[in-house]
Design a protein around this motif. Structure first.
Motif, PDB file in Angstrom:
ATOM      1  N   GLY A  17      55.609-122.512 -49.813  1.00 19.82           N
ATOM      2  CA  GLY A  17      56.167-121.395 -50.566  1.00 19.82           C
ATOM      3  C   GLY A  17      55.229-120.203 -50.603  1.00 19.82           C
ATOM      4  O   GLY A  17      54.190-120.166 -49.933  1.00 19.82           O
ATOM      5  N   ARG A  18      55.579-119.199 -51.397  1.00 26.30           N
ATOM      6  CA  ARG A  18      54.788-117.988 -51.503  1.00 26.30           C
ATOM      7  C   ARG A  18      54.053-117.962 -52.842  1.00 26.30           C
ATOM      8  O   ARG A  18      54.330-118.738 -53.739  1.00 26.30           O
ATOM      9  CB  ARG A  18      55.686-116.756 -51.381  1.00 26.30           C
ATOM     10  N   GLY A  19      53.129-116.988 -52.952  1.00 23.55           N
ATOM     11  CA  GLY A  19      52.435-116.803 -54.207  1.00 23.55           C
ATOM     12  C   GLY A  19      51.080-117.485 -54.221  1.00 23.55           C
ATOM     13  O   GLY A  19      50.609-118.048 -53.224  1.00 23.55           O
ATOM     14  N   PHE A  20      50.453-117.447 -55.393  1.00 23.05           N
ATOM     15  CA  PHE A  20      49.121-118.019 -55.577  1.00 23.05           C
ATOM     16  C   PHE A  20      49.208-119.541 -55.562  1.00 23.05           C
ATOM     17  O   PHE A  20      49.992-120.141 -56.277  1.00 23.05           O
ATOM     18  CB  PHE A  20      48.540-117.525 -56.901  1.00 23.05           C
ATOM     19  N   ARG A  21      48.386-120.155 -54.714  1.00 23.57           N
ATOM     20  CA  ARG A  21      48.373-121.605 -54.556  1.00 23.57           C
ATOM     21  C   ARG A  21      49.792-122.171 -54.348  1.00 23.57           C
ATOM     22  O   ARG A  21      50.285-122.983 -55.128  1.00 23.57           O
ATOM     23  CB  ARG A  21      47.741-122.273 -55.777  1.00 23.57           C
ATOM     24  N   PRO A  22      50.451-121.712 -53.305  1.00 22.77           N
ATOM     25  CA  PRO A  22      51.835-122.168 -53.069  1.00 22.77           C
ATOM     26  C   PRO A  22      51.896-123.653 -52.750  1.00 22.77           C
ATOM     27  O   PRO A  22      50.982-124.207 -52.128  1.00 22.77           O
ATOM     28  CB  PRO A  22      52.280-121.329 -51.864  1.00 22.77           C
ATOM     29  N   LYS A  23      52.961-124.263 -53.179  1.00 22.65           N
ATOM     30  CA  LYS A  23      53.170-125.680 -52.916  1.00 22.65           C
ATOM     31  C   LYS A  23      54.152-125.857 -51.764  1.00 22.65           C
ATOM     32  O   LYS A  23      55.039-125.037 -51.558  1.00 22.65           O
ATOM     33  CB  LYS A  23      53.705-126.381 -54.159  1.00 22.65           C
TER      34      LYS A  23
END
Length: 286
Positions: A17-23
């Motif tokens: 996924g996107r963003g900070f520390r994506p999972k």
């Protein structure tokens, strides 16, 4: 039993996924399927179900996070780019949009001959092969001298089919190849797929959201729901008397001309959807 042409076992695919520390989000949860030589397996499901991801994994366009893909008995799950170029002679693809899948600046003849020349064919052999392909897909003999913009959507898809057939593949992944066409053109292109299969023995992995389409062209059908195959069987049975509630809803979603009957089907589809949600809740499925 003979070895399947394509054998997919416990296939898993996850996207980050996107963003900070994506999972990582898993979109295929252990899919298994097989296709025999000269067979068509229809993969059907709604948008976002994961059906297209199956085809892209077979083509090497997405990287599996688990499971195994075998083609003619050989493991191709993590094939190198060099091996993939070799595999392209045996595994081809027809994409959904005939308007964007062809280079607008190349003539049809150049589009079809280019991969043949890259694979070692002489210019003369490539020209002869192109003419045979144009005849095979029902295009006029002068089509090779024209540009894609001079053709209709159905004719462009015939060009795309000819391009896929050029290296004489064993398997063609068909990713919604008729969904961008009108109904009458859809029928003609599907009949073309069937005729080509009878002539060449090529196998199809045919991806579609439309049960009526896969019923027409497939020998067997697998239904994909939220990254899982929930039902598999002969095409005539799965598309007429499905067992899984999701497949039943897909069948009821197909439009019919009678407005009264259509309203009954809509009400039954909503009832099945609610029943399916209750069953998931009872089973602890999110």
């Amino acid at each position: 039993m003979s070895t399947p042409l394509l054998d997919v076992t416990d296939l898993r695919v996850a996207f980050t996924g996107r963003g900070f520390r994506p999972k990582a989000v898993e979109v295929l949860h252990g899919v298994s399927l097989s296709i025999g030589e000269g067979e068509t397996l229809g993969i059907v499901g709604e948008s976002g179900s994961g059906k297209t991801t199956i085809g892209r994994a077979v083509l090497g366009l997405v990287k599996p996070s688990g499971g195994r893909i075998r083609f003619q008995g050989a493991d191709i799950t993590h094939a190198s780019p060099r091996d993939r170029r070799t595999l392209s002679k045996s595994i081809q693809v027809v994409f959904q949009d005939p308007y964007t899948s062809l280079n607008p600046s190349l003539t049809i003849g150049d589009t079809l001959s280019e991969p043949l020349v890259v694979q070692g064919a002489t210019a003369g052999d490539a020209r002869a092969r192109v003419q045979m392909l144009l005849d095979q897909v029902g295009l006029p003999r002068d089509a090779g001298e024209r540009l894609p913009r001079e053709f209709s959507g159905g004719q462009r898809q015939r060009v795309a089919i000819a391009r896929a057939l050029a290296p004489k593949p064993k398997l063609i992944v068909c990713d919604e190849p008729v969904s961008a066409l009108d109904l009458s053109t859809q029928a003609r292109v599907m009949d073309l797929f069937i005729d080509i299969q009878r002539q060449t023995g090529v196998a199809y992995l045919f991806v579609s959201h439309d049960l009526a389409v896969v019923r027409h062209i497939s020998h067997r059908v697998s239904v994909v729901y939220k990254g899982d195959i929930v039902e598999t069987g002969p095409a005539d049975l799965v598309t007429s008397t499905p067992e899984h509630p999701y497949t039943q809803r897909l069948l009821l979603a197909a439009p019919i001309a009678d407005p009264v009957e259509q309203e009954k089907r809509r009400a039954e589809r909503h009832r099945l959807a609610e029943l399916h949600r209750e069953q998931n809740v009872q089973a602890g499925v999110a």
